[in-house]
Design an enzyme around this catalytic site. Structure first.
Site, PDB file in Angstrom:
ATOM      1  N   GLY A  35      31.620  37.852  38.399  1.00 35.53           N
ATOM      2  CA  GLY A  35      31.327  39.108  37.728  1.00 35.53           C
ATOM      3  C   GLY A  35      31.422  40.339  38.598  1.00 35.53           C
ATOM      4  O   GLY A  35      30.890  41.391  38.232  1.00 35.53           O
ATOM      5  N   GLY A  36      32.088  40.251  39.748  1.00 38.06           N
ATOM      6  CA  GLY A  36      32.234  41.426  40.599  1.00 38.06           C
ATOM      7  C   GLY A  36      33.094  42.500  39.952  1.00 38.06           C
ATOM      8  O   GLY A  36      33.902  42.213  39.065  1.00 38.06           O
ATOM      9  N   ASN A  44      41.147  36.164  40.416  1.00 39.82           N
ATOM     10  CA  ASN A  44      40.057  35.421  41.028  1.00 39.82           C
ATOM     11  C   ASN A  44      40.519  34.063  41.545  1.00 39.82           C
ATOM     12  O   ASN A  44      40.129  33.614  42.619  1.00 39.82           O
ATOM     13  CB  ASN A  44      38.933  35.229  40.014  1.00 39.82           C
ATOM     14  CG  ASN A  44      37.644  34.722  40.637  1.00 39.82           C
ATOM     15  OD1 ASN A  44      36.840  35.490  41.145  1.00 39.82           O
ATOM     16  ND2 ASN A  44      37.437  33.417  40.588  1.00 39.82           N
ATOM     17  N   ASN A 103      32.781  30.198  38.792  1.00 39.56           N
ATOM     18  CA  ASN A 103      32.419  30.868  40.040  1.00 39.56           C
ATOM     19  C   ASN A 103      31.391  31.955  39.744  1.00 39.56           C
ATOM     20  O   ASN A 103      31.647  32.825  38.912  1.00 39.56           O
ATOM     21  CB  ASN A 103      33.679  31.448  40.685  1.00 39.56           C
ATOM     22  CG  ASN A 103      33.399  32.548  41.688  1.00 39.56           C
ATOM     23  OD1 ASN A 103      33.986  33.607  41.621  1.00 39.56           O
ATOM     24  ND2 ASN A 103      32.517  32.299  42.627  1.00 39.56           N
ATOM     25  N   ARG A 183      41.455  45.326  42.599  1.00 38.07           N
ATOM     26  CA  ARG A 183      40.124  45.231  42.004  1.00 38.07           C
ATOM     27  C   ARG A 183      39.547  46.618  41.719  1.00 38.07           C
ATOM     28  O   ARG A 183      38.903  46.830  40.687  1.00 38.07           O
ATOM     29  CB  ARG A 183      39.193  44.446  42.940  1.00 38.07           C
ATOM     30  CG  ARG A 183      39.528  42.971  43.113  1.00 38.07           C
ATOM     31  CD  ARG A 183      39.024  42.149  41.953  1.00 38.07           C
ATOM     32  NE  ARG A 183      37.584  42.161  41.856  1.00 38.07           N
ATOM     33  CZ  ARG A 183      36.792  41.144  42.201  1.00 38.07           C
ATOM     34  NH1 ARG A 183      37.314  40.031  42.690  1.00 38.07           N
ATOM     35  NH2 ARG A 183      35.481  41.218  42.048  1.00 38.07           N
ATOM     36  N   HIS A 264      30.690  33.778  49.599  1.00 39.99           N
ATOM     37  CA  HIS A 264      30.570  33.591  48.155  1.00 39.99           C
ATOM     38  C   HIS A 264      31.880  33.138  47.511  1.00 39.99           C
ATOM     39  O   HIS A 264      31.861  32.574  46.421  1.00 39.99           O
ATOM     40  CB  HIS A 264      30.112  34.912  47.535  1.00 39.99           C
ATOM     41  CG  HIS A 264      29.673  34.824  46.113  1.00 39.99           C
ATOM     42  ND1 HIS A 264      28.704  33.944  45.681  1.00 39.99           N
ATOM     43  CD2 HIS A 264      30.071  35.507  45.008  1.00 39.99           C
ATOM     44  CE1 HIS A 264      28.517  34.093  44.386  1.00 39.99           C
ATOM     45  NE2 HIS A 264      29.340  35.029  43.943  1.00 39.99           N
ATOM     46  N   TRP A 265      32.992  33.376  48.169  1.00 41.48           N
ATOM     47  CA  TRP A 265      34.314  33.054  47.626  1.00 41.48           C
ATOM     48  C   TRP A 265      34.865  31.769  48.226  1.00 41.48           C
ATOM     49  O   TRP A 265      35.926  31.762  48.836  1.00 41.48           O
ATOM     50  CB  TRP A 265      35.281  34.193  47.911  1.00 41.48           C
ATOM     51  CG  TRP A 265      35.324  35.255  46.857  1.00 41.48           C
ATOM     52  CD1 TRP A 265      34.596  35.346  45.716  1.00 41.48           C
ATOM     53  CD2 TRP A 265      36.169  36.412  46.883  1.00 41.48           C
ATOM     54  NE1 TRP A 265      34.922  36.466  45.017  1.00 41.48           N
ATOM     55  CE2 TRP A 265      35.884  37.146  45.709  1.00 41.48           C
ATOM     56  CE3 TRP A 265      37.120  36.884  47.782  1.00 41.48           C
ATOM     57  CZ2 TRP A 265      36.541  38.344  45.412  1.00 41.48           C
ATOM     58  CZ3 TRP A 265      37.761  38.076  47.484  1.00 41.48           C
ATOM     59  CH2 TRP A 265      37.477  38.794  46.305  1.00 41.48           C
TER      60      TRP A 265
END
Length: 286
Positions: A35-36, A44, A103, A183, A264-265
């Protein structure tokens, strides 16, 4: 970078457009992105789609509120709304049962869908999912940065670059400028700025919303027998790595893999490992 030829289309779910990219053949695997700001399905999972498409029918939607899908998310029960929309999507695609890969934000949606309709989910892969222990302490620095993106002076490239390089990955220098620019451009869509899909609950319903968003407080979790692979980077600064063991101990049929030097990725930083683990897990017979 995804090199496989993708089929793109827009599917109407509950009267709202959901944009979907698809490739490969075999059992259906639906990949739900995080949700970034500026996130979308293909961007993603750009390092994962090709590898998974050699084994599966890979379906990659833009989550509601993101990319080319309908904007607006029910803020009273965000994960429930997302789960309903993804279940509606697989209905429209004529899929009875699908594996779900999620994710962060997408991981929370995948887990909620499995809780609401376990008969529709084959296996779960949850990568640093949201909604794990979120009411059991103060938000992380990464989550605070994420939730403040549209606040204050509004979105900016500098804010997004800091969020990605500082909080999403272990090595911020590895993220190309082109990805940040992509992004950022998506994050300033006027519809998104007017109604950000991921934001801090507010108003009189906020306590109830926060409670719903902490999936570890859902009593159904301990009875969810769906085979689940939990993946977590030990240096995750958005969702606490302690969530990995927490989920492992709550779910009766879960496996846990945690990797060092990973933020996080995990699917992006450790793509080769991620792809191998996911393929092996999804292909394994129960």
């Amino acid at each position: 970078m995804t090199t496989t030829q993708l089929t793109e289309r827009t599917v109407a779910v509950a009267g709202k457009p959901i944009f979907v990219s698809e490739t490969g053949t075999g059992p259906a695997v639906v990949m739900l992105h995080g949700g970034g700001p500026g996130a979308s399905g293909v961007s993603n999972y750009s390092r994962n789609i090709d590898a998974l498409a050699r084994h599966f029918r890979v379906i990659v939607p833009d989550m509601p509120g993101y990319g080319r899908s309908a904007k607006g998310v029910d803020q009273n029960d965000p994960f429930g709304y997302l789960a309903d929309m993804i279940r509606g999507l697989i209905d429209e695609l004529g899929i009875d049962t699908a594996h779900l890969v999620g994710n962060s934000y997408g991981g929370a949606a995948a887990l909620r869908l499995a809780l609401d309709a376990p008969h529709r989910v084959g296996k779960l892969v949850l990568m640093g999912p949201g909604g794990i222990g979120t009411t059991r302490g103060l938000p992380t620095a990464g989550l605070r940065s994420l939730l403040s993106y549209y606040g204050g002076g509004g979105p900016s490239r500098d804010k997004l670059e800091r969020f990605i390089r500082t909080f999403l990955v272990y090595d911020g220098t590895a993220v190309p400028d082109e990805l940040i620019e992509l992004r950022y451009r998506a994050s300033i869509d006027p519809e998104v700025v007017a109604d950000p899909p991921l934001r801090r609950p507010s108003g009189p319903t906020a306590p109830r919303t926060l409670w719903r968003m902490d999936l570890t407080r859902d009593g159904r979790l301990k009875a969810l027998t769906t085979p689940t692979l939990v993946l977590w980077g030990r240096e995750d600064k958005v969702n606490r790595p302690a969530g990995g063991p927490m989920l492992f101990n709550l779910l009766p049929n879960a496996e846990l893999v945690m990797t060092s030097h990973t933020g996080h990725w995990m699917h992006w930083e450790r793509a080769e490992l991620f792809n191998r683990l996911v393929v092996e897990f999804l292909e394994r017979r129960r």
